[in-house]
Design an enzyme around this catalytic site. Structure first.
Site, PDB file in Angstrom:
ATOM      1  N   GLU A   1      -4.712  71.953  13.474  1.00  0.00           N
ATOM      2  CA  GLU A   1      -4.585  73.277  14.077  1.00  0.00           C
ATOM      3  C   GLU A   1      -4.340  73.172  15.580  1.00  0.00           C
ATOM      4  OE1 GLU A   1      -4.371  76.175  12.505  1.00  0.00           O
ATOM      5  OE2 GLU A   1      -4.476  75.012  10.652  1.00  0.00           O
TER       6      GLU A   1
ATOM      7  N   HIS B   1       3.366  73.443  12.045  1.00  0.00           N
ATOM      8  CA  HIS B   1       2.717  72.861  10.864  1.00  0.00           C
ATOM      9  C   HIS B   1       3.754  72.217   9.944  1.00  0.00           C
ATOM     10  CE1 HIS B   1      -1.494  73.766  11.166  1.00  0.00           C
ATOM     11  NE2 HIS B   1      -1.342  75.081  11.205  1.00  0.00           N
TER      12      HIS B   1
ATOM     13  N   HIS C   1       3.384  78.313  15.927  1.00  0.00           N
ATOM     14  CA  HIS C   1       2.280  77.576  15.318  1.00  0.00           C
ATOM     15  C   HIS C   1       2.601  77.201  13.870  1.00  0.00           C
ATOM     16  CE1 HIS C   1      -2.026  76.646  14.549  1.00  0.00           C
ATOM     17  NE2 HIS C   1      -1.759  77.155  13.351  1.00  0.00           N
ATOM     18  N   GLU C   2       3.129  78.158  13.105  1.00  0.00           N
ATOM     19  CA  GLU C   2       3.411  77.894  11.691  1.00  0.00           C
ATOM     20  C   GLU C   2       4.587  76.928  11.521  1.00  0.00           C
ATOM     21  OE1 GLU C   2       1.296  78.632   9.596  1.00  0.00           O
ATOM     22  OE2 GLU C   2       0.145  80.091  10.740  1.00  0.00           O
TER      23      GLU C   2
END
Length: 273
Positions: free
Chosen positions: A199, A140, A136-137
């Site tokens: 997100e 981003h 997820h990070e």
């Protein structure tokens, strides 16, 4: 056409001319501030955080964070190479650090700078849980969400200023009403949904990356079940939040896991950790 509509149309056309491309979705993204400016600032700020924080080095957990981060980064490089973006991360400087802090948090900065807090490790529970967070990070960073948020903030400020100028001949009460309505409306109607979109996008990209890296994507939804249990189910209404609801994330990740496995199979990954 009113002065406000004229000014805002002009401003928005200018902004739309300054776009990038998300390599995972193929969609245009806001890119008013170039990465040539953003990345040096990001690297400097990240180093400042590390100087002021208690960075954990040499422990099993710290080594795991670096290992998982590098595996996810390598997976992203494979994906980008295969999909026509071989030089996309040339200016990235991947770095993964564990910081001693009780916060249940992890974050990414533009250019591949990732930090995990020790407080999130019990909820991650295992290396695959860490991979779900890491995917997820990293997503981003790869999707340039930081650049897009900076660009969106510029638009929000500029359109607000244009509105104030266009109402220059109106009485003070009218101008104050506009400023209040615009501030609330743009935050709830534009900026917060924009953040929620990022997100959700990072969740979808991240689950693919963790699968390509060899981690079981089914674990992503299990992670968020543990996140929900840890928070006691307490969260603001979704329309007032920068993040999607936890239940929505769990539902999405469950639906996307089979897709992630199929994509991983294209890269020769059929067994997951």
């Amino acid at each position: 056409m009113s002065k406000f509509k004229f000014y805002t149309s002009f401003v928005l056309v200018f902004f739309l001319m300054n776009c990038g491309t998300n390599p995972f979705t193929g969609k245009s993204t806001l890119a008013l501030v170039p990465n040539s400016q953003i990345l040096p600032m990001s690297f400097e700020q990240y180093n400042k955080v590390l100087e002021e924080a208690k960075v954990v080095n040499g422990t099993d957990d710290a080594i795991m964070i670096k290992r998982v981060g590098q595996k996810i980064a390598n997976a992203s490089e494979r994906y980008l190479q295969e999909n026509g973006y071989p030089n996309y991360t040339d200016n990235y400087k991947w770095e993964f650090n564990l910081i001693e802090d009780d916060q249940v948090n992890a974050w990414a900065m533009p250019g591949g700078k990732i930090a995990f807090y020790t407080g999130i490790l019990p909820i991650a529970e295992n290396e695959t849980g860490v991979a779900a967070i890491m995917g997820h990070e990293v997503a981003h960073a790869l999707a340039n969400h930081g650049q897009q948020r900076m660009s969106a903030a510029q638009i929000q400020q500029t359109v607000g200023a244009v509105g104030t100028i266009a109402l220059g001949n109106e009485d003070q009460q009218t101008q104050e009403l506009f400023a209040t309505a615009y501030g609330i409306g743009s935050q709830i109607g534009v900026m917060l949904p924009f953040s929620r979109k990022h997100e959700t996008e990072a969740d979808r990209i991240g689950i693919k990356l963790m699968a390509i890296a060899g981690y079981d994507p089914d674990e992503a939804s299990e992670l968020w079940k543990r996140m929900k249990a840890n928070s006691g189910g307490n969260s603001p209404p979704q329309f007032l939040s920068t993040h999607p609801s936890t239940d929505e994330r769990i539902k999405n990740l469950n639906e996307w896991a089979p897709e992630a496995k199929k994509i991983a199979k294209k890269y020769g990954v059929t067994n997951f950790e």
